[in-house]
Design a protein around this motif. Structure first.
Motif, PDB file in Angstrom:
ATOM      1  N   GLY A   2     -22.955  -3.444   1.872  1.00 37.19           N
ATOM      2  CA  GLY A   2     -22.861  -4.663   1.634  1.00 37.19           C
ATOM      3  C   GLY A   2     -22.923  -5.455   2.846  1.00 37.19           C
ATOM      4  N   HIS A   3     -22.282  -5.067   3.908  1.00 35.99           N
ATOM      5  CA  HIS A   3     -22.261  -5.666   5.293  1.00 35.99           C
ATOM      6  C   HIS A   3     -23.420  -5.953   5.803  1.00 35.99           C
ATOM      7  CE1 HIS A   3     -17.948  -5.167   5.236  1.00 35.99           C
ATOM      8  NE2 HIS A   3     -17.805  -3.742   4.983  1.00 35.99           N
ATOM      9  N   VAL A   4     -24.397  -5.093   5.737  1.00 38.39           N
ATOM     10  CA  VAL A   4     -25.724  -5.182   6.327  1.00 38.39           C
ATOM     11  C   VAL A   4     -26.447  -6.599   5.589  1.00 38.39           C
ATOM     12  CG1 VAL A   4     -28.008  -4.084   6.431  1.00 38.39           C
ATOM     13  CG2 VAL A   4     -25.836  -2.911   6.800  1.00 38.39           C
ATOM     14  N   GLN A   5     -26.335  -6.682   4.352  1.00 36.14           N
ATOM     15  CA  GLN A   5     -27.076  -7.878   3.615  1.00 36.14           C
ATOM     16  C   GLN A   5     -26.333  -9.219   4.036  1.00 36.14           C
ATOM     17  OE1 GLN A   5     -26.573  -6.724  -0.590  1.00 36.14           O
ATOM     18  NE2 GLN A   5     -25.183  -8.205  -0.951  1.00 36.14           N
ATOM     19  N   ASN A   6     -25.010  -9.143   4.561  1.00 35.03           N
ATOM     20  CA  ASN A   6     -24.235 -10.275   4.833  1.00 35.03           C
ATOM     21  C   ASN A   6     -24.883 -11.002   6.243  1.00 35.03           C
ATOM     22  OD1 ASN A   6     -22.823 -10.910   2.716  1.00 35.03           O
ATOM     23  ND2 ASN A   6     -21.010  -9.473   3.224  1.00 35.03           N
ATOM     24  N   ALA A   7     -25.146  -9.652   7.081  1.00 34.25           N
ATOM     25  CA  ALA A   7     -25.866  -9.922   8.371  1.00 34.25           C
ATOM     26  C   ALA A   7     -27.146 -10.423   8.356  1.00 34.25           C
ATOM     27  CB  ALA A   7     -25.880  -8.622   9.227  1.00 34.25           C
ATOM     28  N   ILE A   8     -28.056 -10.070   7.149  1.00 33.47           N
ATOM     29  CA  ILE A   8     -29.315 -10.470   7.006  1.00 33.47           C
ATOM     30  C   ILE A   8     -29.372 -11.740   6.336  1.00 33.47           C
ATOM     31  CG2 ILE A   8     -31.418  -9.974   5.512  1.00 33.47           C
ATOM     32  CD1 ILE A   8     -30.851  -6.759   5.864  1.00 33.47           C
ATOM     33  N   TRP A   9     -28.749 -12.121   5.406  1.00 27.93           N
ATOM     34  CA  TRP A   9     -29.027 -13.414   4.593  1.00 27.93           C
ATOM     35  C   TRP A   9     -27.948 -14.449   5.301  1.00 27.93           C
ATOM     36  CZ3 TRP A   9     -33.398 -13.983   2.778  1.00 27.93           C
ATOM     37  CH2 TRP A   9     -33.803 -12.944   2.150  1.00 27.93           C
ATOM     38  N   TYR A  10     -26.485 -14.061   5.691  1.00 28.28           N
ATOM     39  CA  TYR A  10     -25.761 -14.937   5.802  1.00 28.28           C
ATOM     40  C   TYR A  10     -25.335 -15.170   7.392  1.00 28.28           C
ATOM     41  CZ  TYR A  10     -25.152 -14.899   1.012  1.00 28.28           C
ATOM     42  OH  TYR A  10     -25.650 -15.106  -0.401  1.00 28.28           O
ATOM     43  N   ARG A  11     -26.178 -14.364   8.000  1.00 26.51           N
ATOM     44  CA  ARG A  11     -26.100 -14.561   9.678  1.00 26.51           C
ATOM     45  C   ARG A  11     -24.942 -14.123  10.212  1.00 26.51           C
ATOM     46  NH1 ARG A  11     -29.413 -20.317  10.117  1.00 26.51           N
ATOM     47  NH2 ARG A  11     -31.282 -19.464   9.066  1.00 26.51           N
ATOM     48  N   ARG A  12     -24.286 -13.013   9.488  1.00 27.42           N
ATOM     49  CA  ARG A  12     -22.857 -12.486  10.072  1.00 27.42           C
ATOM     50  C   ARG A  12     -23.319 -11.952  11.329  1.00 27.42           C
ATOM     51  NH1 ARG A  12     -17.584 -10.510   7.693  1.00 27.42           N
ATOM     52  NH2 ARG A  12     -16.542 -10.302   9.571  1.00 27.42           N
ATOM     53  N   SER A  13     -22.686 -11.666  12.435  1.00 31.96           N
ATOM     54  CA  SER A  13     -23.113 -11.414  13.787  1.00 31.96           C
ATOM     55  C   SER A  13     -23.407  -9.439  13.529  1.00 31.96           C
ATOM     56  CB  SER A  13     -21.993 -11.256  14.755  1.00 31.96           C
ATOM     57  OG  SER A  13     -20.790 -10.468  14.798  1.00 31.96           O
ATOM     58  N   TRP A  14     -24.147  -9.163  14.040  1.00 34.43           N
ATOM     59  CA  TRP A  14     -24.494  -7.734  13.886  1.00 34.43           C
ATOM     60  C   TRP A  14     -23.715  -6.947  14.702  1.00 34.43           C
ATOM     61  CZ3 TRP A  14     -27.660  -5.590  10.701  1.00 34.43           C
ATOM     62  CH2 TRP A  14     -28.559  -6.071  10.069  1.00 34.43           C
TER      63      TRP A  14
END
Length: 186
Positions: free
Chosen positions: A147-159
């Protein structure tokens, strides 16, 4: 197959162990301390926003009312002029750590429950430790990390933060898998 009720101890104990591990990771180890950056002139930004009395929730700035608005000149101008934000507004006051920790523990229990369920349908009593470890570890890792990966993809959470969160998920998954492997019904 293993009856799910016979997995109550590994479900509960793996949640306790992962809870302790997450407490150590977030309170004692320093690698998450830089996950959130301080805004320039934080006090001024906070004072300016306070006047809007924004209710708790998730917001986008600029926000669009429909996907077709993404192509409108007015929306594009707002995006180009910035700032562009995805933000969560929390209630004022100190964080409710007790409530958050309780919810986190329930989440840990649910991951253990579903990971145990998957393994219990695939493996029988007396299954080899590594077989149990593999099934539980894989499903727990998916629950803790993906779930953390989709937050980086869609919500621009830092990689960089996302990679740390995925690593934490791996740690929790390995601890969960090890607990199930150790306590799997004979």
């Amino acid at each position: 197959m293993v009856p799910l009720m016979s997995l109550a101890l590994p479900i509960a104990l793996s949640a306790v162990i992962a809870f302790v591990a997450s407490s150590i990771i977030h309170m004692l180890l320093p690698y998450h301390h830089g996950d959130f950056k301080r805004l320039p002139r934080e006090d001024d930004v906070q004072a300016a926003l306070r006047g809007f009395n924004i209710p708790p929730g998730n917001y986008a700035l600029p926000a669009m009312s429909s996907p077709s608005e993404m192509k409108s000149p007015a929306f594009l101008e707002k995006m180009n002029n910035g700032p562009v934000m995805l933000m969560t507004v929390s209630p004022s006051g100190p964080p409710a750590m007790g409530k958050a920790m309780g919810q986190w523990f329930v989440h840990l229990l649910l991951v253990g429950l579903f990971s145990g369920y998957i393994a219990s349908r695939a493996l029988g009593p007396g299954a080899h430790y590594l077989s149990v470890f593999r099934f539980v570890g894989c499903s727990a890792f998916m629950a803790y990390a993906f779930g953390h990966v989709q937050n980086a993809i869609w919500y621009r959470r830092s990689w960089s933060t996302t990679c740390k969160d995925v690593f934490d998920g791996l740690v929790y998954a390995l601890l969960t898998a090890g607990t199930f492997g150790w306590l799997w019904p004979r």
